[in-house]
Design a protein around this motif. Sequence first.
Motif, PDB file in Angstrom:
ATOM      1  N   ILE A  91      77.983  40.823 -17.250  1.00 21.70           N
ATOM      2  CA  ILE A  91      79.577  41.006 -17.202  1.00 21.70           C
ATOM      3  C   ILE A  91      79.980  41.230 -18.632  1.00 21.70           C
ATOM      4  O   ILE A  91      80.549  42.174 -19.149  1.00 21.70           O
ATOM      5  CB  ILE A  91      80.219  40.138 -16.322  1.00 21.70           C
ATOM      6  N   SER A  92      79.562  40.153 -19.410  1.00 17.28           N
ATOM      7  CA  SER A  92      80.073  40.042 -20.842  1.00 17.28           C
ATOM      8  C   SER A  92      79.643  41.312 -21.572  1.00 17.28           C
ATOM      9  O   SER A  92      80.071  41.918 -22.624  1.00 17.28           O
ATOM     10  CB  SER A  92      79.575  38.799 -21.529  1.00 17.28           C
ATOM     11  N   ALA A  93      78.405  42.042 -21.348  1.00 18.34           N
ATOM     12  CA  ALA A  93      77.659  43.022 -21.902  1.00 18.34           C
ATOM     13  C   ALA A  93      78.278  44.325 -21.601  1.00 18.34           C
ATOM     14  O   ALA A  93      77.776  45.214 -22.064  1.00 18.34           O
ATOM     15  CB  ALA A  93      76.183  42.799 -21.783  1.00 18.34           C
ATOM     16  N   CYS A  94      79.096  44.446 -20.556  1.00 12.15           N
ATOM     17  CA  CYS A  94      79.620  45.671 -19.917  1.00 12.15           C
ATOM     18  C   CYS A  94      80.666  46.147 -20.900  1.00 12.15           C
ATOM     19  O   CYS A  94      81.931  45.780 -20.597  1.00 12.15           O
ATOM     20  CB  CYS A  94      79.869  45.401 -18.572  1.00 12.15           C
ATOM     21  N   THR A  95      80.317  46.877 -22.144  1.00 12.06           N
ATOM     22  CA  THR A  95      81.174  47.165 -23.025  1.00 12.06           C
ATOM     23  C   THR A  95      82.668  47.996 -22.656  1.00 12.06           C
ATOM     24  O   THR A  95      83.583  47.847 -22.900  1.00 12.06           O
ATOM     25  CB  THR A  95      80.607  47.930 -24.205  1.00 12.06           C
ATOM     26  N   GLU A  96      82.128  48.977 -21.735  1.00 11.44           N
ATOM     27  CA  GLU A  96      83.089  50.119 -21.352  1.00 11.44           C
ATOM     28  C   GLU A  96      84.072  49.338 -20.421  1.00 11.44           C
ATOM     29  O   GLU A  96      85.460  49.694 -20.335  1.00 11.44           O
ATOM     30  CB  GLU A  96      82.596  51.305 -20.433  1.00 11.44           C
ATOM     31  N   VAL A  97      83.836  48.351 -19.672  1.00  9.73           N
ATOM     32  CA  VAL A  97      84.903  47.721 -18.876  1.00  9.73           C
ATOM     33  C   VAL A  97      85.660  46.731 -19.664  1.00  9.73           C
ATOM     34  O   VAL A  97      86.935  46.919 -19.313  1.00  9.73           O
ATOM     35  CB  VAL A  97      84.041  46.838 -17.896  1.00  9.73           C
ATOM     36  N   TRP A  98      85.359  46.210 -20.607  1.00  8.70           N
ATOM     37  CA  TRP A  98      86.310  45.483 -21.553  1.00  8.70           C
ATOM     38  C   TRP A  98      87.079  46.336 -22.478  1.00  8.70           C
ATOM     39  O   TRP A  98      88.199  45.903 -22.843  1.00  8.70           O
ATOM     40  CB  TRP A  98      85.408  44.317 -22.125  1.00  8.70           C
ATOM     41  N   GLN A  99      86.375  47.361 -22.942  1.00  7.74           N
ATOM     42  CA  GLN A  99      87.329  48.186 -23.797  1.00  7.74           C
ATOM     43  C   GLN A  99      88.432  48.996 -22.857  1.00  7.74           C
ATOM     44  O   GLN A  99      89.475  48.910 -23.306  1.00  7.74           O
ATOM     45  CB  GLN A  99      86.195  49.484 -24.258  1.00  7.74           C
ATOM     46  N   GLU A 100      87.906  49.253 -21.598  1.00 11.07           N
ATOM     47  CA  GLU A 100      89.141  49.585 -20.776  1.00 11.07           C
ATOM     48  C   GLU A 100      90.243  48.673 -20.416  1.00 11.07           C
ATOM     49  O   GLU A 100      91.480  48.924 -20.444  1.00 11.07           O
ATOM     50  CB  GLU A 100      88.476  50.488 -19.454  1.00 11.07           C
ATOM     51  N   ALA A 101      89.711  47.615 -20.286  1.00 13.34           N
ATOM     52  CA  ALA A 101      90.743  46.317 -20.088  1.00 13.34           C
ATOM     53  C   ALA A 101      91.584  46.205 -21.275  1.00 13.34           C
ATOM     54  O   ALA A 101      92.876  45.762 -21.090  1.00 13.34           O
ATOM     55  CB  ALA A 101      89.821  45.166 -19.832  1.00 13.34           C
ATOM     56  N   CYS A 102      91.104  46.277 -22.469  1.00 12.54           N
ATOM     57  CA  CYS A 102      91.798  46.052 -23.641  1.00 12.54           C
ATOM     58  C   CYS A 102      92.867  47.043 -23.863  1.00 12.54           C
ATOM     59  O   CYS A 102      94.178  47.003 -24.515  1.00 12.54           O
ATOM     60  CB  CYS A 102      90.710  45.991 -24.996  1.00 12.54           C
ATOM     61  N   ARG A 103      92.386  48.481 -23.283  1.00 13.75           N
ATOM     62  CA  ARG A 103      93.249  49.503 -23.243  1.00 13.75           C
ATOM     63  C   ARG A 103      94.663  49.369 -22.592  1.00 13.75           C
ATOM     64  O   ARG A 103      95.662  49.788 -22.895  1.00 13.75           O
ATOM     65  CB  ARG A 103      92.870  51.046 -23.047  1.00 13.75           C
ATOM     66  N   SER A 104      94.357  48.751 -21.543  1.00 10.89           N
ATOM     67  CA  SER A 104      95.488  48.597 -20.319  1.00 10.89           C
ATOM     68  C   SER A 104      96.422  47.519 -20.877  1.00 10.89           C
ATOM     69  O   SER A 104      97.553  47.689 -20.567  1.00 10.89           O
ATOM     70  CB  SER A 104      94.802  48.153 -19.194  1.00 10.89           C
ATOM     71  N   LEU A 105      95.996  46.790 -21.882  1.00 12.02           N
ATOM     72  CA  LEU A 105      97.082  46.045 -22.486  1.00 12.02           C
ATOM     73  C   LEU A 105      97.600  46.462 -23.888  1.00 12.02           C
ATOM     74  O   LEU A 105      98.329  45.831 -24.553  1.00 12.02           O
ATOM     75  CB  LEU A 105      96.319  44.468 -22.883  1.00 12.02           C
ATOM     76  N   GLY A 106      97.249  47.848 -24.001  1.00 13.77           N
ATOM     77  CA  GLY A 106      97.984  48.306 -25.200  1.00 13.77           C
ATOM     78  C   GLY A 106      97.256  48.054 -26.578  1.00 13.77           C
ATOM     79  O   GLY A 106      97.774  47.826 -27.929  1.00 13.77           O
ATOM     80  N   TRP A 107      95.822  47.935 -26.379  1.00 19.07           N
ATOM     81  CA  TRP A 107      94.962  47.463 -27.626  1.00 19.07           C
ATOM     82  C   TRP A 107      94.350  48.791 -28.167  1.00 19.07           C
ATOM     83  O   TRP A 107      93.958  49.655 -27.360  1.00 19.07           O
ATOM     84  CB  TRP A 107      93.926  46.391 -27.015  1.00 19.07           C
ATOM     85  N   GLN A 108      94.361  48.782 -29.619  1.00 17.04           N
ATOM     86  CA  GLN A 108      93.580  49.891 -29.944  1.00 17.04           C
ATOM     87  C   GLN A 108      92.272  49.449 -29.922  1.00 17.04           C
ATOM     88  O   GLN A 108      91.503  48.329 -30.053  1.00 17.04           O
ATOM     89  CB  GLN A 108      93.818  50.074 -31.395  1.00 17.04           C
ATOM     90  N   ILE A 109      91.356  50.775 -29.737  1.00 14.77           N
ATOM     91  CA  ILE A 109      89.605  50.607 -29.532  1.00 14.77           C
ATOM     92  C   ILE A 109      89.094  51.448 -30.478  1.00 14.77           C
ATOM     93  O   ILE A 109      89.272  52.485 -30.860  1.00 14.77           O
ATOM     94  CB  ILE A 109      89.285  51.187 -28.084  1.00 14.77           C
ATOM     95  N   ASP A 110      88.248  50.592 -31.265  1.00 15.92           N
ATOM     96  CA  ASP A 110      87.277  51.008 -32.241  1.00 15.92           C
ATOM     97  C   ASP A 110      85.775  51.309 -31.592  1.00 15.92           C
ATOM     98  O   ASP A 110      85.075  50.370 -31.350  1.00 15.92           O
ATOM     99  CB  ASP A 110      87.124  50.200 -33.494  1.00 15.92           C
ATOM    100  N   ASP A 111      85.744  52.591 -31.315  1.00 22.87           N
ATOM    101  CA  ASP A 111      84.438  52.850 -30.609  1.00 22.87           C
ATOM    102  C   ASP A 111      83.079  52.651 -31.567  1.00 22.87           C
ATOM    103  O   ASP A 111      81.828  52.648 -31.010  1.00 22.87           O
ATOM    104  CB  ASP A 111      84.385  54.416 -30.053  1.00 22.87           C
ATOM    105  N   THR A 112      83.385  52.505 -32.681  1.00 25.50           N
ATOM    106  CA  THR A 112      81.937  52.264 -33.661  1.00 25.50           C
ATOM    107  C   THR A 112      81.565  50.597 -33.488  1.00 25.50           C
ATOM    108  O   THR A 112      80.385  50.588 -33.728  1.00 25.50           O
ATOM    109  CB  THR A 112      82.332  52.509 -35.144  1.00 25.50           C
ATOM    110  N   ILE A 113      82.284  49.954 -32.924  1.00 24.29           N
ATOM    111  CA  ILE A 113      81.689  48.621 -32.767  1.00 24.29           C
ATOM    112  C   ILE A 113      81.085  48.527 -31.500  1.00 24.29           C
ATOM    113  O   ILE A 113      81.492  48.785 -30.528  1.00 24.29           O
ATOM    114  CB  ILE A 113      82.909  47.697 -32.744  1.00 24.29           C
TER     115      ILE A 113
END
Length: 425
Positions: A91-113
Motif C-alpha cells: 500500500i505504501s508503494a502505491c504512488t498514484e493512490v497517495w498522490q491523488e490523496a494529496c491532491r484532494s487535500l490541496g497539495w501540489q504534486i511533483d510528478d518527477t519524484i
Amino acid sequence: MEKKDFNTWLDTLSSTFITLTENQKNETLDHLISLSGAVQLRHLSNNLETLLKRDFLKLLPLELSFHLLKWLDPPTLLICCLVCKQWNKVISACTEVWQEACRSLGWQIDDTIQDTLHWKKIYLKAVKRIKQLQDKEAFETSSLIGHSARVYALYYKDGLLCTGSDDLSAKLWDVCTGQCIYGIQTHTCATVKFDEQKLVTGSFDNTIACWDWSSGAKTQHFRGHTGAVFSVDYSDELDILVSGSADFTVKVWSLSTGICLNTLTEHTEWVTKVWPIGREVNCKCLKTLAVSNDRSICLQPRLQFDGKHIVCASDLGLYQWDFASYDIIRVIRTPDSSNLSLLSQGEVFALLFDSHYLYIMDLRTEKLVGRWPLPAYRKSKRGSSFLAGETAWLNGLNGKNDTGLVFATSMPDHSIHLVLWKENG
C-alpha cells in the motif's frame, strides 16, 4: 483399518459424497464434525483458514493490487497498512493512490519524484497540516515594535516587510527574526513599495518619492496629485511608475525622470490599487467592471490581478473576471459576505478576513477550512494597513511553502501584528 482398506473406503465415500445434494453434503459434514475430537477440529480450523482467507494483495500481480487499492479512501488505506508488513509495503508503494490523496487535500504534486514511500509520508504531513488549520493550531503570532506614530503603509516581499508611518520614517524588517534592517527618514507614508536598492513611497502630502536604502537619500520626487497618494507600483524595465490618489486620478510617470506622462480621470472615488502592465502611456479605459447593471452592489476597495484574472469581493461574495473578455467567470458565495474581505486568492485556497478572524477557504468546495483570531487591528477606508504575506501556498500546499508570513496588520499602539506559519513537524 489397513491403509489399503482405508483408501478403498475413502474412494467409495468420496464418490458417494459427490452425488449428494448441497443440503445432504452439509448434513454429512455436520455429523462428522459432531463425531470429531479436539485434534480433528484443530486440523479442520487450520485448513479452512488456508482455503477461505486468501491474501489477495500477496497473490495478485502488483499492478492489479494497485488498481483495487485506488477504490479505497486514504483513511481506510491507513487502516489496511496495519494488517501486516506485506500489506503496509504494498500500500505504501502505491504512488498514484497517495498522490491523488494529496491532491484532494490541496497539495501540489511533483510528478518527477518517484520515491515509492515519499507520497504516503507527504499525505500524512498534509493531513496533519489541514487538521492544524481546522483546530487553529497552524499559525503563531509576533509583533514588530519601533514606530512612534500611526503605521499606515505595509508592503511585503521575500521575507521582508516594509512599514511606513506618520512618524516620518520607513523601516524594513526581517519577518523571521523581527529585526529592523533599514530605517530611513521620509515624509508621511500612505503606501510603500521596495526592491533591493530603493524604496518608493506615496504620501499624505500628495507626492511620491524614491529613496535609496543604503544612504537614505531622496533620489526622485513626483509632484502633481492634489490628494493623498494611496497606491504606487513601478517597473524598472518599463521605466514607468503608476500612482493612484484620493484626487480620483491615476498618473503615469517616468520612473527615471519624475515627469508625468499621463493622467487618467475615469474614477469617481479614491484609487487604492494600480499595476503597470505594459509600455502604453496614452492609456484609455477598456472596461468598467460592475456586478450589477445599475452598480447598486458595491465592490470592496481591494482587488487582485494576476495578468489573467481579476478578483474582487463584494457584499454578495467573491467575483472573478476573465481579463481577456471581461466576463464574470465565477462567483463564490461566502458566508456573511457583507463583512468578509479578500486578502489574496490562488488556484486552491483563498485568504479572507473580517474584524475578528482570518479565514482560509478551499476554492474547490467553497468551504472554510480554517480560521485564526485577530486582535483589534487598525481599520482604514482603503485598507492598506493590512496585507497577505507569502501567497504561493494558495496555489496548493507542498510541504515547503507553508512557512513565513501569512498576514500583517498595523495596531493602534503603532506596532505591527504578524501571523506566521507554525513549523509543521
